[in-house]
Design an enzyme around this catalytic site. Structure first.
Site, PDB file in Angstrom:
ATOM      1  N   CYS A 314      43.775  26.158  -7.496  1.00  0.00           N
ATOM      2  CA  CYS A 314      42.797  27.066  -8.111  1.00  0.00           C
ATOM      3  C   CYS A 314      41.534  26.315  -8.497  1.00  0.00           C
ATOM      4  O   CYS A 314      40.416  26.787  -8.273  1.00  0.00           O
ATOM      5  CB  CYS A 314      43.415  27.740  -9.333  1.00  0.00           C
ATOM      6  SG  CYS A 314      42.312  28.907 -10.165  1.00  0.00           S
ATOM      7  N   TRP A 317      39.701  25.396  -5.341  1.00  0.00           N
ATOM      8  CA  TRP A 317      39.081  26.584  -4.745  1.00  0.00           C
ATOM      9  C   TRP A 317      37.670  26.793  -5.287  1.00  0.00           C
ATOM     10  O   TRP A 317      36.779  27.246  -4.570  1.00  0.00           O
ATOM     11  CB  TRP A 317      39.944  27.814  -5.040  1.00  0.00           C
ATOM     12  CG  TRP A 317      39.349  29.113  -4.569  1.00  0.00           C
ATOM     13  CD1 TRP A 317      39.536  29.700  -3.343  1.00  0.00           C
ATOM     14  CD2 TRP A 317      38.483  29.987  -5.291  1.00  0.00           C
ATOM     15  NE1 TRP A 317      38.837  30.879  -3.267  1.00  0.00           N
ATOM     16  CE2 TRP A 317      38.171  31.076  -4.452  1.00  0.00           C
ATOM     17  CE3 TRP A 317      37.922  29.955  -6.574  1.00  0.00           C
ATOM     18  CZ2 TRP A 317      37.346  32.130  -4.851  1.00  0.00           C
ATOM     19  CZ3 TRP A 317      37.094  30.994  -6.971  1.00  0.00           C
ATOM     20  CH2 TRP A 317      36.813  32.060  -6.121  1.00  0.00           C
ATOM     21  N   HIS A 318      37.450  26.442  -6.551  1.00  0.00           N
ATOM     22  CA  HIS A 318      36.153  26.686  -7.174  1.00  0.00           C
ATOM     23  C   HIS A 318      35.050  25.784  -6.638  1.00  0.00           C
ATOM     24  O   HIS A 318      33.866  26.111  -6.810  1.00  0.00           O
ATOM     25  CB  HIS A 318      36.246  26.526  -8.696  1.00  0.00           C
ATOM     26  CG  HIS A 318      36.846  27.720  -9.378  1.00  0.00           C
ATOM     27  ND1 HIS A 318      38.211  27.942  -9.426  1.00  0.00           N
ATOM     28  CD2 HIS A 318      36.269  28.770 -10.015  1.00  0.00           C
ATOM     29  CE1 HIS A 318      38.432  29.073 -10.080  1.00  0.00           C
ATOM     30  NE2 HIS A 318      37.285  29.592 -10.441  1.00  0.00           N
ATOM     31  N   GLY A 319      35.397  24.684  -6.028  1.00  0.00           N
ATOM     32  CA  GLY A 319      34.335  23.865  -5.467  1.00  0.00           C
ATOM     33  C   GLY A 319      34.757  22.442  -5.183  1.00  0.00           C
ATOM     34  O   GLY A 319      35.806  21.966  -5.629  1.00  0.00           O
ATOM     35  N   PHE A 491      30.674  29.476  -5.242  1.00  0.00           N
ATOM     36  CA  PHE A 491      32.081  29.230  -4.902  1.00  0.00           C
ATOM     37  C   PHE A 491      32.489  29.984  -3.646  1.00  0.00           C
ATOM     38  O   PHE A 491      33.544  29.769  -3.126  1.00  0.00           O
ATOM     39  CB  PHE A 491      32.999  29.638  -6.058  1.00  0.00           C
ATOM     40  CG  PHE A 491      32.633  28.956  -7.358  1.00  0.00           C
ATOM     41  CD1 PHE A 491      32.231  27.631  -7.382  1.00  0.00           C
ATOM     42  CD2 PHE A 491      32.637  29.666  -8.555  1.00  0.00           C
ATOM     43  CE1 PHE A 491      31.888  27.015  -8.566  1.00  0.00           C
ATOM     44  CE2 PHE A 491      32.299  29.046  -9.740  1.00  0.00           C
ATOM     45  CZ  PHE A 491      31.925  27.729  -9.756  1.00  0.00           C
TER      46      PHE A 491
END
Length: 491
Positions: A314, A317-319, A491
């Site tokens: 997670c 996933w954001h960057g 993102f």
């Protein structure tokens, strides 16, 4: 927004909505929305429109083969997942991985400079959920490529979510009716979301950017906590504002998206926070990663490890930045603790709320920092920055402008204490829709008008008036050039 904000608000959205409302044929309406969505994306990403279309084609074809008589269903699913993730990794993480290898090994491998396609994380996960749900038998395959294209590319939620599952709107892609009252409710929801972004999030962002950009010598414990609290509210109103706008626009066109936020700052545990924060993403990871790994069915230790892995993914996933990974692992660690020590989830409400908000605040400082070093520097000032000299106090007071204080107070009230009020407003709107879409009441019942119904009608009128006034205020702010892109656009 990909469009200039004023162009979107004053030209694009009204024009598309008007044309959609006037077109009587659903197939033509869907075609209009596809065209509008592709124009919307192309305006900001002219080259990567091919990537979006390629993603749609890939997943559509995979579903066709999966539901055909030839080929291995599981093999096709594995191939689809690998191809989707390969594209995501290449465009989003290639440079990050090379730089990380260089830092660890001392090598000097040239890092590729690849522009991040806007919204790739959202439309990739949305497309994958469609194929996986068809494989599981939880969604029916749609052989109409244009409906699949509209599902993945629909402009209200294309670039920053919420992540919509195909089965939730499949029926509305095939048949939906326009309702003027529901469209008005959607427009009002859109305007309230816009106000969240422009009037609260953008106002707080000015001081947040100043504080996080300042060196440690200029920040004391007061400034650090002001910056941390302001960012905590900024990211909530920024992202929940976008979600409100997407949900509102969806309803204007006859689609119903699920809620993406449920007042996360009233949570009394980290588990409770993630049930309320970015619900579509946390649901995606739970359905497609956590449960397939075994969920909580294989003992506490395995459950904790599963959660750590999910939070690692997670965060990633954001960057492509270690601060995002650290933020994810930080939440994962407390989620692991709550699994191992159930009492953490059963603290008295006040203590539980303090505990949860302290963890969330520290986590968001890590999330906001440009580097791990900067994150720990900021955290150090939050807990040990006792320099209250003239220079640091002067810098603190410079941030406390009347507009900032007003946005901070209103933000605090709307993020928590106003929970019941906001939910009552939403419920009242839903009750109105249900009453209007249901069967006609008998003449005897329709004549009876209670005081509560009159009050409700008055409240609805006042809310529409408030939405109109907020729109005017937002247009004034936007015309002054104070607009900042949504945080989740990156993102």
């Amino acid at each position: 927004m990909t469009f200039n904000s004023l162009v979107f608000l004053c030209i694009f959205l009204p024009l598309v909505f008007l044309m959609h409302s006037l077109i009587p044929v659903l197939r033509v309406r869907n075609g209009l929305l596809i065209l509008a969505s592709l124009i919307f994306y192309t305006y900001g990403e002219p080259v990567y429109i091919l990537l979006l279309l390629g993603s749609v084609l890939l997943n559509y074809v995979c579903v066709l083969f999966m539901t055909g008589k030839t080929g291995s269903r599981k093999g096709i699913l594995v191939l689809e997942v690998l191809l989707n993730l390969s594209a995501l990794v290449f465009f989003k993480y290639a440079g990050f991985f090379v730089e990380s290898i260089n830092n660890v090994s001392g090598l000097h491998i040239p890092a590729p400079e690849i522009h991040l396609p806007i919204g790739i994380s959202f439309f990739t996960f949305q497309a994958m959920s469609y194929v996986i749900d068809v494989y599981r038998g939880e969604a029916e395959a749609d052989r109409n490529p244009f409906r699949v294209l509209l599902y993945i590319s629909f402009f209200p939620q294309l670039i920053a979510g919420p992540i919509v599952r195909f089965r939730d709107i499949a029926a509305e892609l095939r048949d939906r009716r326009l309702n003027i009252d529901e469209a008005a409710q959607g427009l009002r929801r859109f305007l309230f979301g816009l106000a969240k972004k422009v009037l609260i999030a953008n106002t707080l962002a000015e001081s947040v950017d100043t504080i996080f950009a300042a060196g440690p010598d200029r920040i004391n414990i007061l400034t650090a906590w002001i910056g941390a609290a302001a960012f905590m509210l900024q990211i909530y109103f920024d992202f929940s504002g976008y979600s409100d706008m997407a949900i509102g626009m969806g309803r204007m066109f006859g689609f119903h998206f699920r809620e993406n936020f449920d007042f996360p700052y009233v949570a009394t545990s980290i588990k409770g926070f993630w049930r309320r924060w970015h619900i579509s993403l946390s649901t995606w990871f739970r359905e497609y990663v956590y449960i397939p790994l075994g969920g909580n069915r294989k003992g506490k230790v395995r459950t904790g490890l599963n959660k750590l892995l999910v939070f690692f993914l997670c965060g990633l996933w954001h960057g492509a930045r270690w601060t995002y990974v650290l933020w994810g692992m930080f939440h994962g660690a407390f989620s692991f603790l709550e699994e191992a020590i159930p009492r953490l989830r059963k603290l008295p409400r006040v203590l539980g709320h303090i505990y949860a908000m302290l963890v969330v605040t520290v986590g968001f400082v890590i999330f906001r920092a440009e580097s791990v070093k900067e994150a720990f520097g900021m955290l150090g000032r939050m807990f040990a920055g006792f320099d209250l000299g003239a220079a640091t106090m002067s810098f603190t007071l410079q941030q406390l402008t009347p507009l900032f204080i007003c946005a901070l107070v209103v933000g605090i009230l709307l993020a928590g204490p106003a929970e019941r009020l906001v939910k009552k407003v939403r419920a009242a709107g839903q009750m109105t829709e249900n009453a209007e879409s249901g069967e006609q009441k008998s003449s005897q019942d329709s004549v009876k008008k209670t005081d509560s119904s009159k009050r409700e009608a008055t409240v609805q009128i006042l809310l529409y008036l408030l939405a109109f006034l907020l729109l005017l205020w937002c247009l004034l702010r936007l015309s002054g050039g104070t607009y900042e892109p949504f945080i989740y656009f990156r993102f």
